[in-house]
Design a protein around this motif. Sequence first.
Motif, PDB file in Angstrom:
ATOM      1  N   ASP A  58      26.121 -27.305   6.076  1.00  0.00           N
ATOM      2  CA  ASP A  58      26.414 -28.762   5.944  1.00  0.00           C
ATOM      3  C   ASP A  58      28.235 -28.764   6.538  1.00  0.00           C
ATOM      4  OD1 ASP A  58      25.889 -31.352   4.968  1.00  0.00           O
ATOM      5  OD2 ASP A  58      27.520 -31.091   3.697  1.00  0.00           O
ATOM      6  N   GLN A  59      28.072 -29.945   7.346  1.00  0.00           N
ATOM      7  CA  GLN A  59      29.477 -30.365   7.694  1.00  0.00           C
ATOM      8  C   GLN A  59      30.232 -29.162   8.653  1.00  0.00           C
ATOM      9  OE1 GLN A  59      31.886 -32.645   4.817  1.00  0.00           O
ATOM     10  NE2 GLN A  59      30.465 -31.557   3.578  1.00  0.00           N
ATOM     11  N   ALA A  60      29.413 -28.117   9.030  1.00  0.00           N
ATOM     12  CA  ALA A  60      29.953 -27.142   9.789  1.00  0.00           C
ATOM     13  C   ALA A  60      30.200 -27.809  11.492  1.00  0.00           C
ATOM     14  CB  ALA A  60      29.045 -26.105  10.115  1.00  0.00           C
ATOM     15  N   ASP A  61      31.060 -27.266  12.155  1.00  0.00           N
ATOM     16  CA  ASP A  61      31.393 -27.781  13.401  1.00  0.00           C
ATOM     17  C   ASP A  61      30.112 -27.525  14.290  1.00  0.00           C
ATOM     18  OD1 ASP A  61      34.072 -28.319  12.877  1.00  0.00           O
ATOM     19  OD2 ASP A  61      34.810 -26.403  13.441  1.00  0.00           O
ATOM     20  N   LEU A  62      29.963 -28.278  15.114  1.00  0.00           N
ATOM     21  CA  LEU A  62      28.747 -28.537  16.114  1.00  0.00           C
ATOM     22  C   LEU A  62      29.260 -27.954  17.498  1.00  0.00           C
ATOM     23  CD1 LEU A  62      26.729 -31.430  15.043  1.00  0.00           C
ATOM     24  CD2 LEU A  62      26.704 -29.059  14.240  1.00  0.00           C
ATOM     25  N   TYR A  63      28.548 -27.069  18.347  1.00  0.00           N
ATOM     26  CA  TYR A  63      28.921 -26.731  19.564  1.00  0.00           C
ATOM     27  C   TYR A  63      27.936 -27.019  20.851  1.00  0.00           C
ATOM     28  CZ  TYR A  63      32.067 -24.082  16.642  1.00  0.00           C
ATOM     29  OH  TYR A  63      33.341 -23.677  15.823  1.00  0.00           O
ATOM     30  N   CYS A  64      28.298 -26.677  21.768  1.00  0.00           N
ATOM     31  CA  CYS A  64      27.456 -26.625  22.942  1.00  0.00           C
ATOM     32  C   CYS A  64      26.570 -27.893  23.179  1.00  0.00           C
ATOM     33  CB  CYS A  64      26.153 -25.524  22.748  1.00  0.00           C
ATOM     34  SG  CYS A  64      25.242 -25.188  23.945  1.00  0.00           S
ATOM     35  N   VAL A  65      25.792 -27.833  24.263  1.00  0.00           N
ATOM     36  CA  VAL A  65      24.820 -28.861  24.761  1.00  0.00           C
ATOM     37  C   VAL A  65      23.887 -29.276  23.581  1.00  0.00           C
ATOM     38  CG1 VAL A  65      23.495 -30.027  26.460  1.00  0.00           C
ATOM     39  CG2 VAL A  65      25.162 -28.409  27.185  1.00  0.00           C
ATOM     40  N   CYS A  66      23.486 -28.176  23.181  1.00  0.00           N
ATOM     41  CA  CYS A  66      22.513 -28.360  21.664  1.00  0.00           C
ATOM     42  C   CYS A  66      23.067 -28.816  20.599  1.00  0.00           C
ATOM     43  CB  CYS A  66      21.986 -26.997  21.484  1.00  0.00           C
ATOM     44  SG  CYS A  66      23.182 -25.737  21.011  1.00  0.00           S
ATOM     45  N   ARG A  67      24.300 -29.061  20.438  1.00  0.00           N
ATOM     46  CA  ARG A  67      24.877 -29.623  19.171  1.00  0.00           C
ATOM     47  C   ARG A  67      24.410 -29.002  17.844  1.00  0.00           C
ATOM     48  NH1 ARG A  67      29.133 -32.525  18.547  1.00  0.00           N
ATOM     49  NH2 ARG A  67      28.024 -34.061  17.129  1.00  0.00           N
ATOM     50  N   GLN A  68      24.698 -27.515  18.046  1.00  0.00           N
ATOM     51  CA  GLN A  68      24.131 -26.730  16.842  1.00  0.00           C
ATOM     52  C   GLN A  68      25.441 -26.089  16.188  1.00  0.00           C
ATOM     53  OE1 GLN A  68      20.943 -26.281  15.518  1.00  0.00           O
ATOM     54  NE2 GLN A  68      19.983 -27.620  16.834  1.00  0.00           N
ATOM     55  N   PRO A  69      25.211 -25.585  14.963  1.00  0.00           N
ATOM     56  CA  PRO A  69      26.256 -24.749  14.483  1.00  0.00           C
ATOM     57  C   PRO A  69      26.401 -23.442  14.940  1.00  0.00           C
ATOM     58  CG  PRO A  69      24.650 -25.249  12.778  1.00  0.00           C
ATOM     59  CD  PRO A  69      24.397 -26.030  14.051  1.00  0.00           C
ATOM     60  N   ASP A  70      27.230 -22.619  14.717  1.00  0.00           N
ATOM     61  CA  ASP A  70      27.232 -21.552  15.371  1.00  0.00           C
ATOM     62  C   ASP A  70      26.462 -20.442  14.251  1.00  0.00           C
ATOM     63  OD1 ASP A  70      28.034 -19.010  16.193  1.00  0.00           O
ATOM     64  OD2 ASP A  70      30.205 -19.006  15.826  1.00  0.00           O
ATOM     65  N   ASP A  71      25.585 -19.787  14.891  1.00  0.00           N
ATOM     66  CA  ASP A  71      24.723 -18.852  14.129  1.00  0.00           C
ATOM     67  C   ASP A  71      25.166 -17.524  14.046  1.00  0.00           C
ATOM     68  OD1 ASP A  71      24.432 -17.981  16.531  1.00  0.00           O
ATOM     69  OD2 ASP A  71      22.170 -18.870  16.733  1.00  0.00           O
ATOM     70  N   LEU A  72      26.235 -17.312  14.671  1.00  0.00           N
ATOM     71  CA  LEU A  72      26.992 -16.017  14.780  1.00  0.00           C
ATOM     72  C   LEU A  72      25.905 -14.770  15.308  1.00  0.00           C
ATOM     73  CD1 LEU A  72      28.453 -15.832  11.035  1.00  0.00           C
ATOM     74  CD2 LEU A  72      29.433 -16.585  13.359  1.00  0.00           C
ATOM     75  N   GLN A  73      25.167 -15.349  15.994  1.00  0.00           N
ATOM     76  CA  GLN A  73      24.492 -14.372  16.762  1.00  0.00           C
ATOM     77  C   GLN A  73      24.323 -14.471  18.242  1.00  0.00           C
ATOM     78  OE1 GLN A  73      20.419 -14.550  14.900  1.00  0.00           O
ATOM     79  NE2 GLN A  73      21.038 -14.039  13.007  1.00  0.00           N
ATOM     80  N   ARG A  74      24.056 -15.652  18.887  1.00  0.00           N
ATOM     81  CA  ARG A  74      24.196 -16.174  20.259  1.00  0.00           C
ATOM     82  C   ARG A  74      25.571 -15.995  20.904  1.00  0.00           C
ATOM     83  NH1 ARG A  74      20.651 -21.615  20.450  1.00  0.00           N
ATOM     84  NH2 ARG A  74      21.887 -22.083  18.703  1.00  0.00           N
ATOM     85  N   LEU A  75      25.607 -15.463  21.886  1.00  0.00           N
ATOM     86  CA  LEU A  75      26.830 -15.400  22.689  1.00  0.00           C
ATOM     87  C   LEU A  75      27.347 -16.415  23.241  1.00  0.00           C
ATOM     88  CD1 LEU A  75      26.237 -11.945  24.481  1.00  0.00           C
ATOM     89  CD2 LEU A  75      27.635 -12.320  22.207  1.00  0.00           C
TER      90      LEU A  75
END
Length: 255
Positions: A58-75
């Motif tokens: 909740d309230q985490a930064d969103l990244y990428c075109v997908c607008r998802q939080p960093d899952d610490l798995q995908r490069l």
Amino acid sequence: EEVQKLLKEYVKGNLHSDAMEELRARAREGEAWLREARDLFDDCGIELPDLTAVLRSDQADLYCVCRQPDDLQRLMLACDTCEVWYHMHCVGVPPAKAKQLAASNDEFECPACARKSGKPYPFSARVKKVPPKKTPRASEVAELLRKADQLRVCVEEAALLRDAHAACLEWHAKEAPKLLDALSATTPAADPAADGAGDGDGKLSTAWARVGGGALARGLYDDGEAYRVEPELMSLLKAWRFRRLLHEARGLPLP
């Protein structure tokens, strides 16, 4: 979780106690509530492995075109122009090419920046627009939290959900007046020449356009997406975004 551990120890030790039946009943209540919570978030569009991870983001930064939080798995790699981080998978950059870029200090330009600069994007992006998110509304979560209040066992996800709900309400209370005041101040009188059709929808479109060219709405929409419980204000912002996409598809000026 602690109740489940106690029950497992009871089974191992083959202990007999009336208290165990009470613990089983409490565990069943907690599990039933968790199933309902998971169902509520099942189709939320947040690409994280489980409910706990979703609520903790909740309230985490969103990244990428997908607008998802960093899952610490995908490069991920950053665009050297806009400095936004992108998942390599989403923008179609093979791992070998990413290593080559890093080793040679070559610059990477994301699809959006390449388009703005008139350069061809050298990869095939897999995600070209933001996937829709369907996080539960504040009213739905409030009902689930009322059920959590009746539980006779502590559930970690209930505490996380309560925090997310409180944060959502706080954001709405803070930001909604700004947008509504801006719209009230900029909504013009009925003018068919200005609005195209002279109807209420046209006047609203003109009002959106005058609120900093939609900058306020865009900023609020982006901020609201970071909440795992959907603020009520997002309904209005989603309507603005839908109208914007419709204008874009028709080649009309963006509201």
